[in-house]
Design a protein around this motif. Structure first.
Motif, PDB file in Angstrom:
ATOM      1  N   TYR A  89       0.831  -1.199   0.000  1.00  0.00           N
ATOM      2  CA  TYR A  89       0.000   0.000   0.000  1.00  0.00           C
ATOM      3  C   TYR A  89       0.870   1.254   0.000  1.00  0.00           C
ATOM      4  CZ  TYR A  89      -3.679  -3.227   1.343  1.00  0.00           C
ATOM      5  OH  TYR A  89      -4.572  -4.270   1.367  1.00  0.00           O
ATOM      6  N   SER A  90       0.486   2.223  -0.824  1.00  0.00           N
ATOM      7  CA  SER A  90       1.143   3.522  -0.834  1.00  0.00           C
ATOM      8  C   SER A  90       0.073   4.598  -0.965  1.00  0.00           C
ATOM      9  CB  SER A  90       2.143   3.621  -1.991  1.00  0.00           C
ATOM     10  OG  SER A  90       1.479   3.847  -3.210  1.00  0.00           O
ATOM     11  N   SER A  91       0.498   5.851  -0.926  1.00  0.00           N
ATOM     12  CA  SER A  91      -0.462   6.952  -1.048  1.00  0.00           C
ATOM     13  C   SER A  91      -0.962   7.126  -2.474  1.00  0.00           C
ATOM     14  CB  SER A  91       0.173   8.255  -0.554  1.00  0.00           C
ATOM     15  OG  SER A  91       1.318   8.547  -1.329  1.00  0.00           O
ATOM     16  N   VAL A  92      -0.289   6.518  -3.437  1.00  0.00           N
ATOM     17  CA  VAL A  92      -0.692   6.664  -4.842  1.00  0.00           C
ATOM     18  C   VAL A  92      -1.273   5.387  -5.442  1.00  0.00           C
ATOM     19  CG1 VAL A  92       0.891   8.562  -5.301  1.00  0.00           C
ATOM     20  CG2 VAL A  92       1.653   6.217  -5.634  1.00  0.00           C
ATOM     21  N   GLY A  93      -1.315   4.304  -4.686  1.00  0.00           N
ATOM     22  CA  GLY A  93      -1.898   3.069  -5.210  1.00  0.00           C
ATOM     23  C   GLY A  93      -1.667   1.908  -4.273  1.00  0.00           C
ATOM     24  N   ASN A  94      -2.269   0.773  -4.625  1.00  0.00           N
ATOM     25  CA  ASN A  94      -1.975  -0.450  -3.892  1.00  0.00           C
ATOM     26  C   ASN A  94      -1.747  -1.561  -4.899  1.00  0.00           C
ATOM     27  OD1 ASN A  94      -4.524  -1.398  -4.612  1.00  0.00           O
ATOM     28  ND2 ASN A  94      -5.408  -1.014  -2.631  1.00  0.00           N
ATOM     29  N   TYR A  95      -0.984  -2.563  -4.492  1.00  0.00           N
ATOM     30  CA  TYR A  95      -0.490  -3.574  -5.414  1.00  0.00           C
ATOM     31  C   TYR A  95      -0.607  -4.948  -4.763  1.00  0.00           C
ATOM     32  CZ  TYR A  95       1.632   0.844  -6.734  1.00  0.00           C
ATOM     33  OH  TYR A  95       1.835   2.163  -7.029  1.00  0.00           O
ATOM     34  N   VAL A  96      -0.896  -5.946  -5.574  1.00  0.00           N
ATOM     35  CA  VAL A  96      -0.952  -7.326  -5.107  1.00  0.00           C
ATOM     36  C   VAL A  96       0.129  -8.093  -5.848  1.00  0.00           C
ATOM     37  CG1 VAL A  96      -2.348  -9.403  -4.946  1.00  0.00           C
ATOM     38  CG2 VAL A  96      -3.427  -7.173  -4.659  1.00  0.00           C
ATOM     39  N   VAL A  97       1.003  -8.764  -5.088  1.00  0.00           N
ATOM     40  CA  VAL A  97       2.097  -9.522  -5.671  1.00  0.00           C
ATOM     41  C   VAL A  97       1.909 -10.988  -5.301  1.00  0.00           C
ATOM     42  CG1 VAL A  97       4.586  -9.795  -5.811  1.00  0.00           C
ATOM     43  CG2 VAL A  97       3.611  -7.525  -5.447  1.00  0.00           C
ATOM     44  N   SER A  98       1.741 -11.830  -6.305  1.00  0.00           N
ATOM     45  CA  SER A  98       1.508 -13.251  -6.085  1.00  0.00           C
ATOM     46  C   SER A  98       2.781 -13.946  -5.617  1.00  0.00           C
ATOM     47  CB  SER A  98       1.026 -13.897  -7.390  1.00  0.00           C
ATOM     48  OG  SER A  98       0.991 -15.293  -7.271  1.00  0.00           O
ATOM     49  N   SER A  99       2.622 -14.899  -4.745  1.00  0.00           N
ATOM     50  CA  SER A  99       3.771 -15.653  -4.240  1.00  0.00           C
ATOM     51  C   SER A  99       4.434 -16.478  -5.336  1.00  0.00           C
ATOM     52  CB  SER A  99       3.336 -16.566  -3.093  1.00  0.00           C
ATOM     53  OG  SER A  99       2.379 -17.505  -3.554  1.00  0.00           O
ATOM     54  N   ASP A 100       3.743 -16.709  -6.450  1.00  0.00           N
ATOM     55  CA  ASP A 100       4.308 -17.491  -7.553  1.00  0.00           C
ATOM     56  C   ASP A 100       5.549 -16.852  -8.160  1.00  0.00           C
ATOM     57  OD1 ASP A 100       2.138 -19.133  -7.176  1.00  0.00           O
ATOM     58  OD2 ASP A 100       1.035 -18.379  -8.908  1.00  0.00           O
ATOM     59  N   ILE A 101       5.653 -15.530  -8.090  1.00  0.00           N
ATOM     60  CA  ILE A 101       6.770 -14.857  -8.742  1.00  0.00           C
ATOM     61  C   ILE A 101       7.853 -14.382  -7.779  1.00  0.00           C
ATOM     62  CG2 ILE A 101       5.348 -14.083 -10.673  1.00  0.00           C
ATOM     63  CD1 ILE A 101       5.483 -11.260  -9.389  1.00  0.00           C
ATOM     64  N   ILE A 102       7.604 -14.438  -6.474  1.00  0.00           N
ATOM     65  CA  ILE A 102       8.558 -13.892  -5.508  1.00  0.00           C
ATOM     66  C   ILE A 102       9.683 -14.880  -5.230  1.00  0.00           C
ATOM     67  CG2 ILE A 102       8.879 -12.970  -3.182  1.00  0.00           C
ATOM     68  CD1 ILE A 102       5.911 -12.250  -3.174  1.00  0.00           C
ATOM     69  N   GLY A 103      10.893 -14.481  -5.595  1.00  0.00           N
ATOM     70  CA  GLY A 103      12.074 -15.250  -5.226  1.00  0.00           C
ATOM     71  C   GLY A 103      12.805 -14.548  -4.094  1.00  0.00           C
ATOM     72  N   THR A 104      12.873 -13.220  -4.201  1.00  0.00           N
ATOM     73  CA  THR A 104      13.530 -12.392  -3.202  1.00  0.00           C
ATOM     74  C   THR A 104      12.748 -11.094  -3.060  1.00  0.00           C
ATOM     75  OG1 THR A 104      15.688 -13.279  -3.824  1.00  0.00           O
ATOM     76  CG2 THR A 104      15.700 -11.223  -2.598  1.00  0.00           C
ATOM     77  N   LEU A 105      12.721 -10.591  -1.855  1.00  0.00           N
ATOM     78  CA  LEU A 105      12.045  -9.336  -1.530  1.00  0.00           C
ATOM     79  C   LEU A 105      13.093  -8.399  -0.970  1.00  0.00           C
ATOM     80  CD1 LEU A 105       9.134  -8.103  -1.209  1.00  0.00           C
ATOM     81  CD2 LEU A 105       9.205  -8.969   1.112  1.00  0.00           C
ATOM     82  N   GLU A 106      13.273  -7.237  -1.587  1.00  0.00           N
ATOM     83  CA  GLU A 106      14.224  -6.237  -1.096  1.00  0.00           C
ATOM     84  C   GLU A 106      13.455  -5.006  -0.652  1.00  0.00           C
ATOM     85  OE1 GLU A 106      17.131  -5.441  -4.094  1.00  0.00           O
ATOM     86  OE2 GLU A 106      18.066  -7.398  -3.893  1.00  0.00           O
ATOM     87  N   ILE A 107      13.724  -4.550   0.561  1.00  0.00           N
ATOM     88  CA  ILE A 107      13.037  -3.380   1.106  1.00  0.00           C
ATOM     89  C   ILE A 107      14.083  -2.370   1.540  1.00  0.00           C
ATOM     90  CG2 ILE A 107      11.476  -2.532   2.895  1.00  0.00           C
ATOM     91  CD1 ILE A 107      10.295  -5.374   2.989  1.00  0.00           C
ATOM     92  N   GLU A 108      13.954  -1.124   1.048  1.00  0.00           N
ATOM     93  CA  GLU A 108      14.890  -0.067   1.393  1.00  0.00           C
ATOM     94  C   GLU A 108      14.132   1.160   1.866  1.00  0.00           C
ATOM     95  OE1 GLU A 108      17.258   0.727  -2.043  1.00  0.00           O
ATOM     96  OE2 GLU A 108      17.998  -1.314  -2.164  1.00  0.00           O
ATOM     97  N   LYS A 109      14.627   1.778   2.916  1.00  0.00           N
ATOM     98  CA  LYS A 109      14.007   3.006   3.431  1.00  0.00           C
ATOM     99  C   LYS A 109      14.313   4.146   2.476  1.00  0.00           C
ATOM    100  CE  LYS A 109      13.612   5.830   7.518  1.00  0.00           C
ATOM    101  NZ  LYS A 109      12.448   5.524   8.276  1.00  0.00           N
ATOM    102  N   GLU A 110      13.290   4.930   2.149  1.00  0.00           N
ATOM    103  CA  GLU A 110      13.474   6.081   1.270  1.00  0.00           C
ATOM    104  C   GLU A 110      13.972   7.258   2.083  1.00  0.00           C
ATOM    105  OE1 GLU A 110       9.657   6.618  -0.547  1.00  0.00           O
ATOM    106  OE2 GLU A 110       9.812   4.751  -1.674  1.00  0.00           O
ATOM    107  N   ILE A 111      14.865   8.014   1.511  1.00  0.00           N
ATOM    108  CA  ILE A 111      15.449   9.162   2.207  1.00  0.00           C
ATOM    109  C   ILE A 111      14.854  10.438   1.669  1.00  0.00           C
ATOM    110  CG2 ILE A 111      17.560  10.407   2.700  1.00  0.00           C
ATOM    111  CD1 ILE A 111      19.014   7.728   2.522  1.00  0.00           C
TER     112      ILE A 111
END
Length: 75
Positions: free
Chosen positions: A53-75
């Motif tokens: 979820y973000s202020s400009v949209g929301n997204y659904v990501v299926s587990s079928d395609i996820i190999g790795t998840l990278e999360i970085e804090k925005e500055i």
């Protein structure tokens, strides 16, 4: 807010999502809500469908395609 990159099992970037403030998923018992405070320390399962979820949209990501998840804090 955070930038989330989804990589497939061969480590190729599938998609990058910016300004994410919350991620949710269902672990078959509960609906789990991960807010900004715990996003960098949370252990996300890769076998669940993720909702971003973000202020400009929301997204659904299926587990079928996820190999790795990278999360970085925005500055």
């Amino acid at each position: 807010m955070y930038t989330v990159s989804i990589l497939d099992k061969s480590k190729k970037v599938v998609r990058t999502y910016e300004h994410i403030s919350k991620i949710t998923y269902s672990d078959y018992i509960d609906d789990v809500v991960v807010g900004e405070e715990e996003m960098l320390s949370h252990r996300f399962p890769l076998d669940c469908t993720l909702r971003l979820y973000s202020s400009v949209g929301n997204y659904v990501v299926s587990s079928d395609i996820i190999g790795t998840l990278e999360i970085e804090k925005e500055i």
